[in-house]
Structure formats: C-alpha cells, structure tokens
Design an enzyme around this catalytic site. Structure first.
Site, short mmCIF file in Angstrom:
data_model
loop_
_atom_site.label_atom_id
_atom_site.label_comp_id
_atom_site.label_asym_id
_atom_site.label_seq_id
_atom_site.Cartn_x
_atom_site.Cartn_y
_atom_site.Cartn_z
N SER A 14 -6.32 7.70 4.11
CA SER A 14 -5.90 6.24 4.54
C SER A 14 -6.37 5.82 5.71
O SER A 14 -5.66 6.62 6.54
CB SER A 14 -4.70 5.96 4.06
OG SER A 14 -4.25 4.51 4.77
N HIS A 39 -9.50 5.29 1.48
CA HIS A 39 -8.42 4.28 0.96
C HIS A 39 -8.45 3.38 2.00
O HIS A 39 -8.10 3.46 3.23
CB HIS A 39 -7.11 5.23 0.79
CG HIS A 39 -5.99 4.29 0.44
ND1 HIS A 39 -5.75 4.07 -1.10
CD2 HIS A 39 -4.90 3.60 0.99
CE1 HIS A 39 -4.71 3.21 -1.02
NE2 HIS A 39 -4.21 3.06 -0.18
N ASP A 41 -6.44 -0.19 3.41
CA ASP A 41 -5.23 -1.04 3.13
C ASP A 41 -5.41 -2.11 3.73
O ASP A 41 -5.51 -2.52 4.91
CB ASP A 41 -3.92 -0.15 3.84
CG ASP A 41 -3.60 1.06 3.13
OD1 ASP A 41 -3.45 0.92 2.10
OD2 ASP A 41 -3.72 2.23 3.74
N MET A 43 -3.70 -5.88 4.27
CA MET A 43 -2.25 -6.49 4.26
C MET A 43 -2.30 -7.88 4.65
O MET A 43 -2.96 -8.00 5.78
CB MET A 43 -1.39 -5.59 5.03
CG MET A 43 -0.96 -4.14 4.74
SD MET A 43 0.06 -3.27 5.83
CE MET A 43 -0.33 -1.69 5.31
N HIS A 72 -6.89 -1.18 -1.16
CA HIS A 72 -5.42 -1.39 -1.75
C HIS A 72 -4.85 -2.65 -1.22
O HIS A 72 -4.77 -2.96 -0.09
CB HIS A 72 -4.61 -0.08 -1.26
CG HIS A 72 -2.88 -0.21 -1.50
ND1 HIS A 72 -2.16 0.71 -0.91
CD2 HIS A 72 -2.24 -0.95 -2.39
CE1 HIS A 72 -0.92 -0.04 -1.32
NE2 HIS A 72 -1.09 -0.85 -2.24
N MET A 74 -2.58 -5.28 -0.69
CA MET A 74 -1.05 -5.86 -0.55
C MET A 74 -0.95 -7.17 -0.01
O MET A 74 -0.53 -7.40 0.87
CB MET A 74 -0.43 -4.57 0.46
CG MET A 74 -0.21 -3.14 0.03
SD MET A 74 -0.03 -2.08 1.27
CE MET A 74 -1.48 -1.63 1.76
N MET A 143 3.57 3.59 -5.47
CA MET A 143 3.78 3.83 -4.15
C MET A 143 4.95 4.77 -3.87
O MET A 143 6.07 4.74 -4.51
CB MET A 143 4.50 2.61 -3.52
CG MET A 143 3.32 1.35 -3.16
SD MET A 143 1.86 1.81 -2.31
CE MET A 143 2.41 2.03 -0.92
N GLY A 148 3.29 -1.19 3.78
CA GLY A 148 3.44 -2.05 5.02
C GLY A 148 3.01 -1.13 6.15
O GLY A 148 2.57 -1.68 7.08
N PHE A 149 3.38 0.03 6.30
CA PHE A 149 3.14 0.79 7.41
C PHE A 149 2.99 2.39 7.02
O PHE A 149 3.37 2.73 5.84
CB PHE A 149 4.50 0.80 8.32
CG PHE A 149 4.75 -0.54 8.70
CD1 PHE A 149 4.33 -1.10 9.92
CD2 PHE A 149 5.76 -1.37 7.97
CE1 PHE A 149 4.49 -2.52 10.07
CE2 PHE A 149 5.97 -2.72 8.25
CZ PHE A 149 5.41 -3.04 9.21
N GLY A 150 2.21 2.81 8.15
CA GLY A 150 1.82 4.43 7.76
C GLY A 150 3.06 5.27 8.49
O GLY A 150 3.92 4.75 8.93
N ASP A 178 0.58 7.29 -2.96
CA ASP A 178 0.38 6.84 -1.50
C ASP A 178 1.87 6.26 -0.84
O ASP A 178 2.64 5.85 -0.99
CB ASP A 178 -0.09 5.12 -1.78
CG ASP A 178 -0.70 4.78 -0.50
OD1 ASP A 178 -0.49 5.05 0.73
OD2 ASP A 178 -1.05 3.65 -0.56
N GLY A 180 3.62 8.99 2.72
CA GLY A 180 4.25 10.17 2.93
C GLY A 180 3.70 11.57 2.24
O GLY A 180 4.53 12.52 2.21
N GLY A 200 -2.47 9.21 5.05
CA GLY A 200 -2.87 8.83 6.17
C GLY A 200 -2.69 9.57 7.37
O GLY A 200 -3.65 10.22 8.00
C1 DX5 Z 1 1.37 2.01 3.39
C2 DX5 Z 1 -0.23 2.12 2.90
C3 DX5 Z 1 -0.63 3.51 2.91
C4 DX5 Z 1 -0.40 4.38 4.09
C5 DX5 Z 1 -0.11 5.63 3.78
O1 DX5 Z 1 1.65 0.63 3.04
O2 DX5 Z 1 -0.30 1.74 1.69
O3 DX5 Z 1 -1.98 3.73 2.39
O4 DX5 Z 1 -1.50 4.55 4.97
O5 DX5 Z 1 0.19 6.42 5.09
P1 DX5 Z 1 0.86 7.88 5.06
O6 DX5 Z 1 -0.02 8.68 4.50
O7 DX5 Z 1 0.93 7.97 6.79
O8 DX5 Z 1 2.31 7.75 4.74
ZN ZN Z 2 -2.38 2.14 0.48
#
Ligand code: DX5
Ligand code: ZN
Length: 221
Positions: A14, A39, A41, A43, A72, A74, A143, A148-150, A178, A180, A200
C-alpha cells in the site's frame, strides 16, 4: 493487467506509507520484488477523516507501472467515481459496503467497464453483510484497522471475520486484509483464509522494501 486468480498468496504494498513525492520510484521498487498488485488508497475526507489521492494521480502513475492497480475507495459515493478511476487506469476497484446500498448495480458497472470488483467491510461491520455482494465480486476486503490512516495496530477480532467471509464466498473469490499486516500478523490472517495481504508501513517504513516483502512472504510459508 488483471487481478491474479484466487489460489495464490499475494503481498500487496500500500503506497499510503510511501514517499508521495517519489511515488513512481517507490512503485518501481516494489515491482522489482516481484509483486503483481499495488494498493492505492483513495480517501475523500468524508467517509474517512483523511484525504489522499484521486484519478489524476492514478492516471499519472499508470504510465510508470505495469502492476495491477488495486484502488481502495474509502469514499462516500463510490458509484459517482468508479468510471473515472477505471478510465484513469485502475484495474480493480474496491468500495465499502457501508457506503453503497445498490451494490449489485455498482459491481456490474465496474465489470462492464473492464475492471474487477471488490467490497470492503469496516471492523465493526459483520461478516454476514457480504452474503449477497461477496459472491458477485472478485475480492472481498476485510479491514483489520479502522480505515483512514497507515501504521495502526492490527485488530485481531476484526481479522477473525476472515474465517466467516471465506465460508460465505468460497475458494474462488480472493480475501484481502488491510491494516497492521506485518511478519507477525500475516501468517495469522493466512491461517484464517486470507490470500491477499495489503501492507503499507511494514514495507515502506523499511529502507529495503524488497527484503521487507520477502520477509512477509517467508513468514507465511
Ligand atoms: C488504511 C488503508 C491501508 C493502509 C494500511 O485506511 O486502507 O491500506 O495503507 O497501512 P498499514 O499496512 O500501515 O497498516
Ligand atoms: Zn487500503
């Protein structure tokens, strides 16, 4: 460029955690590790409290990569934007089941535009909510963090829904996870039935992305 058929484990980087000023180079690096899918993302600052990339960025990146672009979405109104993302070079579109009541129509539209389709469930959305949509799709995304965040912490309870989702959709539809995903959590979700592992932070926070991808693959063997 087509989503690989179900039956293989795929690590899917990602780019949310990549250097946004050097996206083409970042994608080229993971491509050299032999990944097939990347991937992206998307948003909108409405469905999730963050804003990232839109069709113009997808279109520019398309010129630099032959990887499958797994977008993806969102976003609150996925049906309004599906066509623009596919025209811009998305090969696969996943939208959130929470954001679209008329999911059958949108899945048909994505397919008729030549892309593959997926639905996504948030951590609080029950696995049963993909009972009707899942079998129409090429991939279901579970999910394992709130979107929303990595770099958030993996949610074990959300991940366990993979077992039920796999039961509902059978072996021929991919199950993507997706949030963690890293060397510790990847084998856990694979044991639940996931085959498409978005990562990611576990890849782009490491100086050697190729090694980081290889480490996740090895952990799943
Ligand atoms: C979060 C995204 C993910 C994100 C995952 O909302 O949809 O794709 O990049 O990031 P990691 O792998 O860092 O948890
Ligand atoms: Zn994603």
């Amino acid at each position: 460029m087509r989503l690989p058929q179900a039956g293989t484990i795929e690590v899917v980087p990602s780019i949310l955690s990549a250097d946004f000023a050097n996206l083409a180079d970042e994608i080229a690096q993971v491509e050299s590790a032999g990944v097939k899918v990347v991937h992206l993302d998307v948003m909108d600052g409405h469905f999730v409290p963050n804003i990232t990339i839109g069709p113009p960025v997808v279109e520019k990146l398309r010129k630099y990569s032959r990887l499958v672009f797994d977008c993806h979405l969102m976003i609150s109104e996925p049906a309004l934007y599906a066509e623009r993302f596919i025209e811009s070079g998305a090969n696969h579109l996943t939208f959130h089941i929470e954001a679209e009541k008329n999911f059958g129509k949108l899945i048909d539209k994505i397919h008729s535009l030549g892309a593959t389709a997926g639905v996504c469930l948030n951590p609080d959305t029950p696995a049963e909510s993909v009972k009707d949509a899942g079998p129409l799709c090429d991939m279901v995304l579970v999910m394992t963090v709130h979107p929303g965040f990595g770099a958030q912490k993996f949610m074990t309870e959300a991940a366990k829904k993979v077992i039920k989702v796999r039961e509902i959709i059978g072996p021929s539809v991919r199950v993507e996870v997706d949030g963690g995903i890293n060397v510790q959590t990847a084998p856990v979700v694979v044991s639940y039935g996931a085959d498409t592992l978005v990562a990611g932070n576990a890849i782009f926070s490491k100086p050697d992305r190729i090694k980081a991808i290889e480490a996740i693959r090895t952990a799943c063997r």
